[in-house]
Structures are given as C-alpha cells and as structure tokens.
Scaffold this motif. Structure first.
Motif, PDB file in Angstrom:
ATOM      1  N   LEU A 118       0.839  -1.198   0.000  1.00  0.00           N
ATOM      2  CA  LEU A 118       0.000   0.000   0.000  1.00  0.00           C
ATOM      3  C   LEU A 118       0.876   1.252   0.000  1.00  0.00           C
ATOM      4  CD1 LEU A 118      -2.934   1.057   0.145  1.00  0.00           C
ATOM      5  CD2 LEU A 118      -2.757   1.005   2.628  1.00  0.00           C
ATOM      6  N   TYR A 119       1.926   1.197   0.784  1.00  0.00           N
ATOM      7  CA  TYR A 119       2.883   2.310   0.862  1.00  0.00           C
ATOM      8  C   TYR A 119       3.435   2.609  -0.537  1.00  0.00           C
ATOM      9  CZ  TYR A 119       7.413   4.474   2.064  1.00  0.00           C
ATOM     10  OH  TYR A 119       8.497   5.310   2.144  1.00  0.00           O
ATOM     11  N   ARG A 120       3.881   1.553  -1.231  1.00  0.00           N
ATOM     12  CA  ARG A 120       4.435   1.733  -2.568  1.00  0.00           C
ATOM     13  C   ARG A 120       3.424   2.370  -3.529  1.00  0.00           C
ATOM     14  NH1 ARG A 120       8.570   2.827  -2.239  1.00  0.00           N
ATOM     15  NH2 ARG A 120      10.213   1.314  -2.206  1.00  0.00           N
ATOM     16  N   GLU A 121       2.202   1.818  -3.504  1.00  0.00           N
ATOM     17  CA  GLU A 121       1.175   2.292  -4.437  1.00  0.00           C
ATOM     18  C   GLU A 121       0.797   3.742  -4.154  1.00  0.00           C
ATOM     19  OE1 GLU A 121      -0.476   0.147  -7.010  1.00  0.00           O
ATOM     20  OE2 GLU A 121       1.486  -0.712  -6.561  1.00  0.00           O
ATOM     21  N   VAL A 122       0.667   4.065  -2.879  1.00  0.00           N
ATOM     22  CA  VAL A 122       0.263   5.425  -2.510  1.00  0.00           C
ATOM     23  C   VAL A 122       1.357   6.419  -2.923  1.00  0.00           C
ATOM     24  CG1 VAL A 122      -0.196   6.973  -0.555  1.00  0.00           C
ATOM     25  CG2 VAL A 122      -1.300   4.731  -0.662  1.00  0.00           C
ATOM     26  N   ASN A 123       2.596   6.063  -2.656  1.00  0.00           N
ATOM     27  CA  ASN A 123       3.701   6.940  -3.036  1.00  0.00           C
ATOM     28  C   ASN A 123       3.733   7.174  -4.542  1.00  0.00           C
ATOM     29  OD1 ASN A 123       5.931   7.784  -0.957  1.00  0.00           O
ATOM     30  ND2 ASN A 123       5.052   5.864  -0.241  1.00  0.00           N
ATOM     31  N   LYS A 124       3.607   6.087  -5.279  1.00  0.00           N
ATOM     32  CA  LYS A 124       3.675   6.217  -6.734  1.00  0.00           C
ATOM     33  C   LYS A 124       2.509   7.040  -7.265  1.00  0.00           C
ATOM     34  CE  LYS A 124       4.904   2.570  -9.176  1.00  0.00           C
ATOM     35  NZ  LYS A 124       4.972   1.139  -9.564  1.00  0.00           N
ATOM     36  N   PHE A 125       1.319   6.762  -6.747  1.00  0.00           N
ATOM     37  CA  PHE A 125       0.183   7.505  -7.279  1.00  0.00           C
ATOM     38  C   PHE A 125       0.231   8.977  -6.856  1.00  0.00           C
ATOM     39  CE2 PHE A 125      -4.283   8.699  -8.028  1.00  0.00           C
ATOM     40  CZ  PHE A 125      -4.270   8.479  -9.402  1.00  0.00           C
ATOM     41  N   ALA A 126       0.814   9.242  -5.704  1.00  0.00           N
ATOM     42  CA  ALA A 126       0.985  10.644  -5.292  1.00  0.00           C
ATOM     43  C   ALA A 126       1.877  11.350  -6.316  1.00  0.00           C
ATOM     44  CB  ALA A 126       1.604  10.700  -3.899  1.00  0.00           C
TER      45      ALA A 126
END
Ligand code: WTA
Length: 647
Positions: A118-126
């Motif tokens: 989730l951390y990875r996805e949130v960072n990337k989408f940010a």
C-alpha cells in the motif's frame, strides 16, 4: 416534536431486554471500566489529546482547541500527514508485511495489499498526481467502484495535500458534474467500470457525459477494472497502469496544518442542492482513530470488514482512515451481497476469518427476509463483534443479527453519527456497555449529546431533538463555498449548539433511542436523500407542473420515496408517465433516489398562503388517520388524494 411507538408488543419486549458485555470479550477489551466517561467529561481536551499523542506529528500542536462558535480548530499549530499516519507508520514497522487491504471483486478475483504494498502504491500515485499538475489545496474527484485504487487515490491525495471529493459510483452523470463543478476539481479518477450484481456499472461512460459540463477538469485517470469498452481522449484521459509504470517510488509526505482541508464529501440537506461537507486533518484523524480503536475494540489480530461503499462517509472514516490509522487488516468487497447467491457475505466472513463486521440495518433486514439458512451454511465462528450504522435499527433486526450472525456471543454496537460529525458519536463501548436492542446507547466519552425541546431545554426522560453541545475533533468545519449555509443549517436553531436534524428519546437510564430525521431529509436504505432534490428532479421533467415528495415507512429500506405529482395541462397521467418520471429521477440523481410510488393529483394540499403541506402528504403515504385539515385552502383535495392513494 418527534415521538416513537414500538410497532408491536414483541418489539416492546425486545426493547426491554438487556445484554451485558460477554465476560470473555470484556477480559481483553481496550476499555473495561466505566470510569472513563467521568474522566473524559472532567477534561475532554486532555482526553482527545491522549489519542492525538498516539499519532505521528511532524510538528506538535500548541493549543488543543480553539472554539469560536460555530467554528472550531483542533490541535492548533500542529503539523502532520494523514497518509504517513495510515501507511508509512506501519510499512516501516513490524507491521510491514501485514495485510492492509484484503480485497475481493464481485466476479471472485482477489488482491491482498500488505502495508508495504500500500505504501508503494500510494507513493507512486501521489507522484502521478503531482505530474498531472495537482498541488496542495487542489481538488480531485474520485468516481470509482469499490477497488483498492479508491483507497490508494484518497491516501495519495492526502499525501500531497490535495483535497479529495469521492462521488459514489451509483450517482448519475449529472450528480457527478454538479459535485465536480461545486468543488472545481482539476482531476477526475474513474474506472472503465465496476461489477454490480453480475452486471456492469459503466463509470467512464457516465463520467464522459459528466465532464462535458465540467470545464475545471484537466485530466482523467482511468483504472482498468475489466474489459469495458470506452473512449479515450488523447491528452486528457490516461490509463492508471501506464502512469504508474513510470512513477517514482517515493513521494515526501506534505506537512499539513492540523486545520488544512483533508476532503470534502457531498451530502443531501434540506435544499435541492447537495452540500460539500468539509473535513480537516488533525482533528478528523484523531476522532476516527480513537473511535475505531474503542468502538470496534480493534486488536492487532482482527480482520475488520465494513461493508459501506467508499462513496459514503462510513467508507471514508471506517473503511479507510480509521482502520488504517490503527494498522488494521481491512476487508473490502466490491459487489452485491446476493451475487452469485445470497450467502456471499457469509462466505467472505468464513474465507478471510473476519472478526469484526460492520453493516447497515437495511442489509440486516434484507438478510432476515432471505432467511437464516444462508448464514447457517457458513462457519461464522471467527466473528467477535458486530456493528450497525446509517439508520435506526428495529429491535427485531438487532436480535436476529445478534443470534443468527453473532451466535449470541458478539456484542452489537449500534453507532449513530453523520457525514457532518465525521466520527461515531453515540455508541456502546463493547467491553463496558450493557446493550439494549434498538438503542445506540450513550455518547462516546468526551462527547456531549443532549435531547432538547424546541426551546432548547433539556428533556429529562422523553422525546425531543438530538443536539450536540460541545465541539468534537472530527466535526465538520463548514460547507464548501457556503459559510452562511453552514451557520444557518446547523447552528441557528439554538445558539452555540449543533442541531443534528434527528429526533431522539432518552429513557430512565439515560440511554438514547434515535427516531429518524425531523427535517426534509429521507433515509432510504441508509442513504440520505433530500425531498427537495427529488422534487426539483421531477419538475425538471416537461410533463410536471408541481410535485411534493415525502417518505413512507418501508419494511426493508426503512423509508421509501413517495412523489405526489401534478401534471401540466393536457398531459396524460398514465403508467407510462409513471415509469418515465421514475427513470427521470434516476437519471438526474442516481437510482438510489428513484421514487417507489408516484401519485398523480390535480391539486396538492396547500395552506391558504400557498405552502404545500408535506406533513399531511406524509400521513396519507403512511396510511395514517389525518389530523386537523381546517387550515387547508381546499380540504377536499386531501380526501381525494387519500382515496387515490388507497386505490
Ligand atoms: C441516520 C451516516 C439511527 C441519522 C454515518 C443521521 C442513524 C443520518 C444511525 C446520517 C444510527 C446514522 N441510528 N440513525 N445508528 N446512524 N443514522 O450522513 O438520521 O449518511 O442523521 O451518515 O443517518 O447519515 P449520513
């Protein structure tokens, strides 16, 4: 003044039954001791501060509360980031490999995201959002099915300080464009479609209609959920997965002021136009963090499932922010409870070992109607706590839920709150409170809720209006772009007191029994719909001269929508028109607002000054004996209507 009568002798008997906390449950509960109520009352600010201190702050606050009624500021001067609290905190701890989201699609596909994922996805989408030009304070509209990307989008907005506005996927194109325009959103995040009861919810197709009318939208991001046909407009429309391919893996969380806006969420009020409720950062997160922990008694090994859609406040506070801020494992299910069969929910509980289950009374009544054989087929022994929200729960449904789903061993927390309150305010504490079926019991510690009469005096025992007499951390901070309406709607009935719009009854033991809305808001299957909104959708149709919308009691949905309609000269009011009008409302607002009954009438009952008497219409729709009709301009209208309705 609102009143309540139990419908049956049986209900009266059930209301009197009491359920103390099960001993095994109490032993491990976060809260076991009733003295917390007194402690929180003596110093509410210190009480809320103790929860705020459990969160990660970039800069500590200087003042806990600044209260200039009706404007509150919580944790003044503090800085924090909500996504860092919900994701980074766990991704960088021993929780790193714990499941954050266990998702199941309606067709049966599954995905599990650990806190690290989730951390990875949130960072990337940010970073994707930043690349599309989204800056702190910009608004982003989200129109998605219930898929992990919904939570990822919200958290990514929070990470960069953009304000999200989630629009429920069941709303129409027109409802979507109204909300986008009101918030002046720059980016829209949608999907090709979503699954619902085996069929397709064509979101991008509807979004295309919506954005014809929304000049503020610069970019559209499309999640590929299925293989649904759609048009992609070069330059404006982008596939989520393509953008994510090139996105950097880390995005520094924006230090947000405690009072910076986190999101806006539109809800129906007493006018034709939905209002954008504003929630901010520090107080909101503290409120949802605290209530998730204590009301659901969240323990590290719990598997928590809230069945709400992310498009409603329950999806915001108790599917995304509250549970993730607690490092919980959250189950998310995209589709319908009866697909492919009526045991889908129970199968999900068995499969993932769900321990906490939070749903709406309307769903429980539907399960009752389907029969206990469906849950009986599944192993539900993992469950340890049940919750309900959204509308009053009738004692019969409460007891059924307790027996057939909870097998008499799970406390049932009936939680009262609103989009505006942001967090649960009236609720049992499951390790402390003796439950009474049908009562949401008592205000959460630190909350002051009172039952008042018209003059604003407290009702000892009896019925009145539910009011909140002290500020709370997750309270709304206003209505987007309309401060006057904020003051008028919530704070003008009595000075410095928040009026909820709900009626409530207080019993001899101080328990609160919610009685439903006392204003022009209907509650259909736990969804808030304004009578005026449906009326304006109806008069928008060329055949309609005038309309008045009320609700009537409904066994499953709680309330059903009844529209009284006067047609224009020369228009034939036949069954074809009835269908057309129902369809028209569904198209204008969404199928959740589709009227159940349309009653044609040459006239509507009016006072001599020309005001439509909705109360009388409500009595007619509910088959009640009518009270005094002498103030009517034409008393015959009512007799005629009553006859038509009975036919
Ligand atoms: C009603 C949903 C009785 C109430 C979280 C309120 C309830 C409105 C309960 C808010 C409950 C919510 N018992 N009534 N436990 N929970 N309500 O904004 O009328 O969609 O004012 O928020 O739902 O609806 P909203």
């Amino acid at each position: 003044m609102p009143t309540t009568k139990p419908e049956t002798i049986e209900a009266l008997f059930l209301e009197k039954r009491k359920f103390p906390p099960p001993a095994g449950f109490q032993k491990i509960a976060h809260v076991k001791d009733e003295s917390i109520y007194e402690k929180a009352k003596a110093n509410p600010e210190a009480f809320w501060e103790s929860f705020a201190k459990e969160l990660d702050w970039i800069k500590p606050w200087q003042k806990t509360l600044e209260w200039n009624p009706p404007y509150a500021k919580w944790f003044v001067g503090g800085k924090l980031n909500v996504s860092a609290n919900c994701v980074d905190r766990w991704a960088k701890s021993a929780h790193r490999n714990k499941a954050a989201i266990i998702w199941e699609g309606e067709p049966g596909d599954q995905r599990t995201l650990t806190y690290w994922d989730l951390y990875r996805e949130v960072n990337k989408f940010a970073n994707v959002l930043k690349r599309l030009g989204v800056k702190k304070g910009d608004r982003v509209a989200i129109y998605l099915p219930l898929i992990p990307e919904a939570a990822i989008s919200m958290l990514a907005c929070a990470r960069i300080g953009a304000v999200h506005s989630v629009v429920f996927g069941g709303f129409s194109a027109e409802a979507l464009s109204d909300r986008i325009n009101d918030a002046q959103a720059k980016v829209l995040i949608t999907a090709d479609g979503g699954y619902r009861r085996g069929g397709l919810l064509p979101l991008k197709h509807d979004a295309d209609y919506a954005i014809k009318e929304t000049p503020s939208i610069e970019h559209v991001v499309i999640v590929k959920r299925g293989d649904f046909p759609l048009r992609v407009k070069e330059g404006r429309d982008h596939w989520w997965h393509r953008l994510m391919q090139d996105a950097e893996s880390f995005c520094e969380p924006e230090p947000m002021d405690s009072e910076d806006m986190l999101f806006t969420l539109y809800t129906s009020g007493t006018t034709g136009k939905p209002k954008g409720i504003i929630h901010t950062t520090g107080g909101y997160l503290t409120g949802v963090y605290a209530t998730t922990k204590w009301v659901f008694d969240l323990q590290p090994e719990d598997v928590y499932w809230c069945t709400a859609d992310v498009g409603w406040i329950t999806g915001h506070s108790y599917m995304v922010y509250g549970p993730l801020a607690n490092g919980a494992t959250v189950v998310m299910y995209e589709g319908s409870p009866d697909w492919p069969d009526k045991d889908r929910f129970w199968r999900i509980i068995e499969k993932y070992g769900v321990t906490i289950f939070y749903t709406a009374p309307t769903a429980i009544r539907t399960f009752m109607k389907w029969g206990k054989e469906w849950p009986a087929k599944c192993n539900l022994s993992s469950l340890r706590l049940l919750g309900t929200v959204g509308e009053p729960i009738n004692p019969e449904a409460w007891v059924w839920y307790h027996e057939e789903i909870g097998k008499c061993k799970c406390p049932v927390v009936d939680t009262w709150w609103q989009t505006e309150t942001g967090m649960i305010l009236i609720t049992p504490l499951p390790g402390v409170t003796t439950l009474k079926p049908g009562s949401a019991t008592k205000p959460f510690p630190g909350i002051e809720a009172k039952v008042l009469n018209e003059a604003g005096e407290e009702v000892g025992v009896g019925g009145g209006y539910l009011a909140l007499t002290k500020p709370w951390p997750a309270m709304l901070r206003g209505i987007y772009g309309d401060p006057e309406r904020y003051e008028k709607q919530y704070w003008s009935k009595w000075p410095k007191i928040y009026f909820t719009g709900d009626g409530a009854k207080r019993d001899e033991e101080g328990y609160l029994w919610l009685l439903g809305r006392v204003d022009d808001v209907m509650n259909v299957s736990g969804h808030r719909i304004s009578t005026m909104e449906v009326e304006s959708a109806l008069v928008d149709h060329s055949a309609v001269a005038e309309s008045a919308v009320v609700s009537r009691a409904h066994d499953i949905k709680g309330e059903a929508v009844v529209a009284f309609v006067t047609v224009r000269e020369g228009v034939k009011s036949d069954p074809k028109l009835t269908e057309q009008l129902k369809e028209h409302v569904a198209k204008k607002i969404g199928s959740l607002a589709r009227p159940d009954d349309i009653i044609f009438s040459a006239d509507l009952p009016k006072t001599r000054s020309g005001k439509i008497m909705r109360r009388l219409l409500k009595d007619i729709a509910n088959g009640k004996v009518l009270g005094d009709t002498t103030t009517l301009a034409d008393p015959d209208v009512v007799k005629h209507l009553q006859k038509t309705y009975e036919e």
